[in-house]
Every structure is written in C-alpha cells, then in structure tokens.
Motif scaffolding. Structure first.
Motif, PDB file in Angstrom:
ATOM      1  N   SER A  45       0.792  -1.141   0.073  1.00 28.79           N
ATOM      2  CA  SER A  45       0.076   0.070   0.059  1.00 28.79           C
ATOM      3  C   SER A  45       0.952   1.133   0.059  1.00 28.79           C
ATOM      4  O   SER A  45       0.113   2.392  -0.160  1.00 28.79           O
ATOM      5  CB  SER A  45      -0.925   0.042   1.401  1.00 28.79           C
ATOM      6  N   GLY A  46       2.267   1.054   0.062  1.00 30.46           N
ATOM      7  CA  GLY A  46       3.011   2.497   0.404  1.00 30.46           C
ATOM      8  C   GLY A  46       3.176   2.897   1.457  1.00 30.46           C
ATOM      9  O   GLY A  46       2.433   2.409   2.538  1.00 30.46           O
ATOM     10  N   LEU A  47       3.742   4.266   1.608  1.00 30.43           N
ATOM     11  CA  LEU A  47       3.931   4.843   2.827  1.00 30.43           C
ATOM     12  C   LEU A  47       3.110   5.982   2.898  1.00 30.43           C
ATOM     13  O   LEU A  47       2.872   6.679   2.061  1.00 30.43           O
ATOM     14  CB  LEU A  47       5.586   5.187   3.073  1.00 30.43           C
ATOM     15  N   ALA A  48       2.727   6.137   4.366  1.00 27.04           N
ATOM     16  CA  ALA A  48       2.101   7.681   4.554  1.00 27.04           C
ATOM     17  C   ALA A  48       3.136   8.364   5.535  1.00 27.04           C
ATOM     18  O   ALA A  48       3.285   7.540   6.499  1.00 27.04           O
ATOM     19  CB  ALA A  48       0.556   7.602   5.060  1.00 27.04           C
ATOM     20  N   VAL A  49       3.631   9.225   5.344  1.00 23.10           N
ATOM     21  CA  VAL A  49       4.602   9.889   6.175  1.00 23.10           C
ATOM     22  C   VAL A  49       4.016  11.174   6.783  1.00 23.10           C
ATOM     23  O   VAL A  49       3.618  12.291   5.987  1.00 23.10           O
ATOM     24  CB  VAL A  49       6.124  10.224   5.548  1.00 23.10           C
ATOM     25  N   ARG A  50       4.013  11.233   8.108  1.00 23.12           N
ATOM     26  CA  ARG A  50       3.645  12.358   8.899  1.00 23.12           C
ATOM     27  C   ARG A  50       4.568  12.987   9.705  1.00 23.12           C
ATOM     28  O   ARG A  50       5.257  12.446  10.438  1.00 23.12           O
ATOM     29  CB  ARG A  50       2.395  12.140   9.667  1.00 23.12           C
ATOM     30  N   CYS A  51       4.659  14.404   9.713  1.00 24.73           N
ATOM     31  CA  CYS A  51       5.447  15.274  10.671  1.00 24.73           C
ATOM     32  C   CYS A  51       4.555  16.244  11.422  1.00 24.73           C
ATOM     33  O   CYS A  51       3.706  16.877  10.713  1.00 24.73           O
ATOM     34  CB  CYS A  51       6.488  15.855   9.923  1.00 24.73           C
ATOM     35  N   ARG A  52       4.815  16.067  12.932  1.00 21.86           N
ATOM     36  CA  ARG A  52       4.076  16.743  13.605  1.00 21.86           C
ATOM     37  C   ARG A  52       4.875  17.498  14.460  1.00 21.86           C
ATOM     38  O   ARG A  52       5.942  17.041  15.191  1.00 21.86           O
ATOM     39  CB  ARG A  52       3.168  16.092  14.475  1.00 21.86           C
ATOM     40  N   MET A  53       4.644  19.032  14.696  1.00 14.60           N
ATOM     41  CA  MET A  53       5.440  19.605  15.686  1.00 14.60           C
ATOM     42  C   MET A  53       4.488  20.725  16.274  1.00 14.60           C
ATOM     43  O   MET A  53       3.869  21.449  15.740  1.00 14.60           O
ATOM     44  CB  MET A  53       6.446  20.423  15.031  1.00 14.60           C
ATOM     45  N   GLY A  54       4.404  20.660  17.804  1.00 17.71           N
ATOM     46  CA  GLY A  54       3.633  21.597  18.475  1.00 17.71           C
ATOM     47  C   GLY A  54       4.008  23.073  18.273  1.00 17.71           C
ATOM     48  O   GLY A  54       5.124  23.114  17.981  1.00 17.71           O
ATOM     49  N   ARG A  55       3.004  24.023  18.510  1.00 17.11           N
ATOM     50  CA  ARG A  55       3.327  25.652  18.155  1.00 17.11           C
ATOM     51  C   ARG A  55       4.478  25.794  18.842  1.00 17.11           C
ATOM     52  O   ARG A  55       5.402  26.701  18.487  1.00 17.11           O
ATOM     53  CB  ARG A  55       2.100  26.284  18.720  1.00 17.11           C
ATOM     54  N   PHE A  56       4.609  25.422  20.182  1.00 15.95           N
ATOM     55  CA  PHE A  56       5.533  25.994  21.164  1.00 15.95           C
ATOM     56  C   PHE A  56       6.707  24.916  21.528  1.00 15.95           C
ATOM     57  O   PHE A  56       7.384  24.901  22.594  1.00 15.95           O
ATOM     58  CB  PHE A  56       5.115  26.701  22.273  1.00 15.95           C
ATOM     59  N   SER A  57       6.649  23.804  20.788  1.00 13.47           N
ATOM     60  CA  SER A  57       7.438  22.625  21.056  1.00 13.47           C
ATOM     61  C   SER A  57       8.507  22.716  20.286  1.00 13.47           C
ATOM     62  O   SER A  57       8.929  23.195  19.272  1.00 13.47           O
ATOM     63  CB  SER A  57       6.689  21.336  20.634  1.00 13.47           C
ATOM     64  N   GLU A  58       9.713  22.045  20.777  1.00  7.99           N
ATOM     65  CA  GLU A  58      11.082  21.863  20.306  1.00  7.99           C
ATOM     66  C   GLU A  58      11.224  20.395  19.798  1.00  7.99           C
ATOM     67  O   GLU A  58      11.941  20.149  19.212  1.00  7.99           O
ATOM     68  CB  GLU A  58      12.073  22.232  21.043  1.00  7.99           C
ATOM     69  N   ASP A  59      10.054  19.638  19.820  1.00  6.39           N
ATOM     70  CA  ASP A  59      10.154  18.319  19.360  1.00  6.39           C
ATOM     71  C   ASP A  59       9.391  18.230  18.135  1.00  6.39           C
ATOM     72  O   ASP A  59       8.459  18.756  18.012  1.00  6.39           O
ATOM     73  CB  ASP A  59       9.476  17.300  20.213  1.00  6.39           C
ATOM     74  N   VAL A  60       9.923  17.159  17.298  1.00  7.84           N
ATOM     75  CA  VAL A  60       9.264  16.802  15.841  1.00  7.84           C
ATOM     76  C   VAL A  60       9.152  15.478  15.930  1.00  7.84           C
ATOM     77  O   VAL A  60       9.927  14.576  16.106  1.00  7.84           O
ATOM     78  CB  VAL A  60      10.241  17.295  14.446  1.00  7.84           C
ATOM     79  N   THR A  61       7.841  14.966  15.643  1.00 11.60           N
ATOM     80  CA  THR A  61       7.424  13.498  15.763  1.00 11.60           C
ATOM     81  C   THR A  61       7.205  13.138  14.225  1.00 11.60           C
ATOM     82  O   THR A  61       6.445  13.655  13.512  1.00 11.60           O
ATOM     83  CB  THR A  61       6.238  13.253  16.477  1.00 11.60           C
ATOM     84  N   ILE A  62       7.951  12.047  13.893  1.00  9.48           N
ATOM     85  CA  ILE A  62       7.612  11.535  12.391  1.00  9.48           C
ATOM     86  C   ILE A  62       7.055  10.261  12.567  1.00  9.48           C
ATOM     87  O   ILE A  62       7.340   9.375  13.280  1.00  9.48           O
ATOM     88  CB  ILE A  62       9.344  11.383  11.746  1.00  9.48           C
ATOM     89  N   THR A  63       6.130   9.888  11.791  1.00  6.60           N
ATOM     90  CA  THR A  63       5.268   8.890  11.680  1.00  6.60           C
ATOM     91  C   THR A  63       5.334   8.231  10.464  1.00  6.60           C
ATOM     92  O   THR A  63       4.995   8.968   9.368  1.00  6.60           O
ATOM     93  CB  THR A  63       3.839   9.130  12.378  1.00  6.60           C
ATOM     94  N   LEU A  64       5.574   6.934  10.242  1.00  2.66           N
ATOM     95  CA  LEU A  64       5.307   6.167   9.006  1.00  2.66           C
ATOM     96  C   LEU A  64       4.412   5.206   9.095  1.00  2.66           C
ATOM     97  O   LEU A  64       4.382   4.298  10.202  1.00  2.66           O
ATOM     98  CB  LEU A  64       6.652   5.219   8.850  1.00  2.66           C
ATOM     99  N   MET A  65       3.380   5.190   8.104  1.00  2.00           N
ATOM    100  CA  MET A  65       2.146   4.428   8.489  1.00  2.00           C
ATOM    101  C   MET A  65       1.971   3.742   7.011  1.00  2.00           C
ATOM    102  O   MET A  65       2.510   4.205   5.991  1.00  2.00           O
ATOM    103  CB  MET A  65       1.017   5.296   8.897  1.00  2.00           C
ATOM    104  N   ARG A  66       1.108   2.814   6.967  1.00  2.00           N
ATOM    105  CA  ARG A  66       0.789   2.153   5.647  1.00  2.00           C
ATOM    106  C   ARG A  66      -0.171   3.293   4.987  1.00  2.00           C
ATOM    107  O   ARG A  66      -0.685   3.839   5.610  1.00  2.00           O
ATOM    108  CB  ARG A  66      -0.064   0.711   5.906  1.00  2.00           C
TER     109      ARG A  66
END
Length: 217
Positions: free
Chosen positions: A140-161
């Motif tokens: 099914s390929g990849l779905a790649v999401r990057c999330r970063m909160g408005r006042f956050s220093e962290d980036v969350t990278i998620t790989l999903m089907r």
C-alpha cells in the motif's frame, strides 16, 4: 563570530565524513537546508518536512501524487469560480443568478477542500507508491506524517501504511526528535545526522518491526 566559525567547521566535518562514506567517493553537493528565522516554528517545520521527504524518496520510494493533485484540482475549481464571479461579462443585476451560483459553488468547493485536507491529507507530508520488497510498504505504500507543536522543540515523525494511515496500526513506526540536536546556531540543519534517523525509521517500518514509539535526543 567564533560560534559561527565552529558551526561551519562542524558542517564541513559532517559533509566530509558523508563524502568519504559515499560508495562512489563523490562529495555530497546537496544545498544546505537552512532556517532563516530560528524563532519561526513554521519555517523549522518546513525544513524538517523537506528533509524527511528527501530521505524517504532517496531510499527508493516513489511519491504518489494523487492526494496532492486532487487538492490542487479542488483549489483551481474554487479559484475559477471566484474569477468567473468577478469577471463575468454582464453587469449587475443581469448577472444576479450567475453570481449566486458562483458564490454558492465557491463556498461548497472551499468547504470540500478543507474537509479533504482535514480528513484525507491529515497532515501527511508524503504518500508513496507500493515498493517491491519494501516489507510493510509493499502492498500500500507509505504515508509519512511530521508533527510539531506550536511552542514545542520536538518533531514527531510517523510512518504508516498508505491504506491504514493509523499510528496505532501494528505496522506503524514513530520517533520523536528534538530540533535543537539537528540544527546549528546559524539555522543550518545537520541534515546528514537527521537523515540517518529517518533512514533507520524507514528500515524499521519495512522490516515490520514498527508498532512502538521511541524517543531520540
């Protein structure tokens, strides 16, 4: 000045190491990814998004443009309706019915576009086509999401089907990084260091060992 010189020297060391490890022995000539305003969370997020997309595509995945094309198409229809209402070659009130139709259609298509972005795109920065021999990405390929909160220093990278698009799915792989660990003081990104994190995550996803979040600092 001393801090900038040290940062430049560090970048040179990283690039030199990357070039030395390159199979062909060619120097990595990718342009530097740089945040012009390090206080702008939006700029930082875009730079990290760009690096994630580049790293995934460089690992042999091919981008799927369907979602983007549909979004562009909806946007073009919405703009066309606005232009038609503005430049319809009949004076008011003779063009009343056309104006009503254009305004109603504009609102409808604009709402549809927002719903599409919210419930279909869902903050995903990259969809890929199925990859032969790619493990979890094969069917099914990849779905790649990057999330970063408005006042956050962290980036969350998620790989999903691509078909599931669900972080709780057993095949999903996720990691969180602190942006301060991957940016120099002048806003230039430590791209090779960050790409290594992304490549490890893709490898984890393809091997079917996802399903658990981990913290990277």
């Amino acid at each position: 000045m001393g801090g900038k010189a040290a940062a430049a020297k560090a970048r040179g060391v990283v690039r030199a190491a990357a070039a030395a490890n390159n199979e062909g022995g060619n120097e990595d000539d990718r342009p530097y990814l740089q945040v012009q305003n390090t206080g702008d969370i939006g700029q930082i997020k875009r730079v990290f998004d760009e690096c994630v997309v580049s790293a995934v595509l460089d690992m042999g995945h091919e981008e799927l443009h369907t979602v983007t094309n549909v979004k562009i198409g909806l946007g073009m229809i919405t703009c066309a309706l606005a232009l038609l209402a503005q430049f319809y070659p009949v004076k008011f009130p003779a063009n009343y019915n056309v104006l009503v139709l254009c305004v109603a259609s504009y609102c409808g298509f604009n709402t549809l576009l927002q719903l599409y972005i919210t419930y279909v795109e869902k903050g995903i920065v990259l969809f890929t086509k199925p990859k032969a021999g790619g493990g979890g990405a094969t069917s099914s390929g990849l779905a790649v999401r990057c999330r970063m909160g408005r006042f956050s220093e962290d980036v969350t990278i998620t790989l999903m089907r691509g078909d599931a698009q669900d972080v709780t799915h057993a095949a999903a792989a996720e990691t969180t990084v602190n942006v301060c660990e991957y940016m120099y003081t002048d806003g230039v990104m430590a791209e090779d260091k960050f790409r290594a994190v992304v490549e490890d995550l893709v490898t984890e996803f393809e091997s079917g060992k996802g399903g658990a979040s981990r913290k990277t600092r």
